[in-house]
Enzyme design. Structure first.
Site, PDB file in Angstrom:
ATOM      1  N   LYS A  23       1.107  -1.167  -0.272  1.00 19.34           N
ATOM      2  CA  LYS A  23      -0.147   0.059  -0.116  1.00 19.34           C
ATOM      3  C   LYS A  23       0.618   1.541   0.206  1.00 19.34           C
ATOM      4  O   LYS A  23       0.520   2.309   0.751  1.00 19.34           O
ATOM      5  CB  LYS A  23      -0.542  -0.182   1.335  1.00 19.34           C
ATOM      6  CG  LYS A  23      -1.763   0.829   0.965  1.00 19.34           C
ATOM      7  CD  LYS A  23      -3.128   0.621   0.280  1.00 19.34           C
ATOM      8  CE  LYS A  23      -3.833   1.380   0.751  1.00 19.34           C
ATOM      9  NZ  LYS A  23      -5.387   1.122  -0.648  1.00 19.34           N
TER      10      LYS A  23
ATOM     11  N   ASP B 257      -5.539  -3.454  -1.220  1.00 21.15           N
ATOM     12  CA  ASP B 257      -7.076  -3.305  -1.188  1.00 21.15           C
ATOM     13  C   ASP B 257      -7.500  -3.879  -2.245  1.00 21.15           C
ATOM     14  O   ASP B 257      -8.456  -4.870  -2.309  1.00 21.15           O
ATOM     15  CB  ASP B 257      -7.547  -1.892  -0.352  1.00 21.15           C
ATOM     16  CG  ASP B 257      -7.000  -0.718  -1.530  1.00 21.15           C
ATOM     17  OD1 ASP B 257      -6.156  -1.422  -2.253  1.00 21.15           O
ATOM     18  OD2 ASP B 257      -7.466   0.069  -1.253  1.00 21.15           O
TER      19      ASP B 257
END
Ligand code: NAI
Ligand code: MG
Length: 339
Positions: free
Chosen positions: A179, A211
């Site tokens: 991320k 995600d």
């Protein structure tokens, strides 16, 4: 060849066996039977850990057990109950583990939401938000420090790319989960290091925001082979993948250390079925197969995997897989296939 008596001079591999709590007491002996059936002359040494030993002695992981694991060539562990964090993290530490390898595969004969899934998660096992740097700053305010180092990122990346390179026939690429668009420094370093290591190998790689990756894993699990993850992402995404292949009773894991290794099912102590003799031993037997391969017994490891796969395909099945067989029935069936 020195002595063969299991004494200190034995050159047999020393396997620490730590069943722990709940169904650990059922599935670990089952997996040990499989190890015994498959050949290599191991010296098994038993250790205690978990809630039961905490209730007895005040300590969930006695020093004796920690030293047993630290000194063994490999450790087979079941599960701990509520003391899991006090047992598993120090045990992983004791074997110097830096890589948590979690293969998630669907098996013929087992209902899986996504039977095309065949993914190996290679999870960094020491850092990230699990480094343990949590602080109460003020009443109602807490902080957590996320630690990522270049050296640990390089070590786990090297492990993932070596793993993929060695399995070139079945592994087409590595995906780096991160991320780094938000955690620019920490995951930025992880990604940058992984890419630098990847460039040294003849293995294609890409990267994915964790995600979005969670969604793609559910939609198109067949697009993924080896997924290299920071610690927390690897924990979460591999459990997600357990759901793709039909549940926790099937997922093995290896905590690979610089010397030893800790091999354990991904599941916990399953207090809801503990003591009934119906736990599915497949995840622990598949962990034993990883243990064999870690020690260099590739053929024996493959035999165990085939015997477990054959039993999953033809039965008998424990209740979690819709059958009515006991742990004993499944163990007998797997051992019979090994003989
Ligand atoms: P769990 O994995 O123990 O159980 C979740 C569900 O899956 C239960 O319904 C259980 O019956 C079923 N299940 C798990 N393994 C199975 C198997 N081999 N055969 C058939 N069914 C199986 O997770 P849960 O319920 O969240 O935690 C129970 C305890 O285990 C807790 O005290 C937790 O702290 C501990 N735990 C320990 C771990 C470890 O030692 N590595 C990991 C996860 C949980
Ligand atoms: Mg977990």
């Amino acid at each position: 060849m020195t002595t063969n008596d299991g004494g200190a001079n034995s050159d047999r591999e020393r396997i620490a066996v730590i069943p722990g709590d709940g169904i650990g007491q059922e599935v670990v002996p089952a997996a040990r039977e499989v190890l015994e059936a498959v050949g290599p002359e191991f010296e098994f040494v038993a250790g205690e850990a978990g809630d039961a030993v905490r209730d007895k002695t005040g300590e969930a992981l006695p020093d004796e057990t920690r030293e047993l694991a630290a000194g063994a060539d490999a450790t087979l562990f079941g599960a701990a109950g509520e003391t899991a964090a006090d047992v598993v993290l120090p045990l992983r530490n004791a074997v110097g583990s830096f890589a948590n390898v979690r293969p998630a595969r669907a098996y013929p004969g087992v209902d899986a939401p996504h039977p095309e899934t065949d993914i190996v998660f290679v999870r960094e096992n020491t850092q990230g938000v699990y480094s343990g740097h949590e602080t109460d700053v003020a009443p109602g305010v807490t902080t957590l420090t996320r630690v990522i180092t270049e050296s640990a990122s390089r070590e786990i990346s090297r492990y993932a790319f070596e793993y993929a390179a060695e399995r070139g026939e079945t592994v087409s690429h590595v995906t780096v989960a991160h991320k780094a668009n938000v955690m620019r420094k920490t995951d930025g370093l992880f990604l940058e290091t992984a890419e630098a290591v990847g460039a040294e190998y003849d293995v294609p790689y890409d990267d994915a925001l964790m995600d979005a990756l969670a969604m793609h894993l559910v939609q198109r699990p067949e697009d993924y082979d080896v997924v290299l993850c920071p610690n927390l992402a690897g924990d979460v995404l591999s459990d997600l993948a357990a759901g793709l292949v039909g549940g926790l009773g099937l997922l093995p894991s290896a905590n690979v250390g610089r010397e030893g290794g800790l091999f354990e099912p991904v599941h916990g102590s399953a207090p809801d079925i503990a003591g009934e003799g119906v736990a599915n031993p497949a995840a622990t037997m598949l962990s034993a197969a990883l243990l064999l391969e870690h020690l260099g017994y590739d053929e024996a490891g493959q035999r165990v995997r085939s015997a477990v796969e054959g039993t999953l395909a033809d039965g008998p099945h424990t209740p979690d897989l819709g059958g009515s067989a006991t742990t004993r029935d499944v163990t007998d069936a797997v051992v019979a296939r090994l003989e």
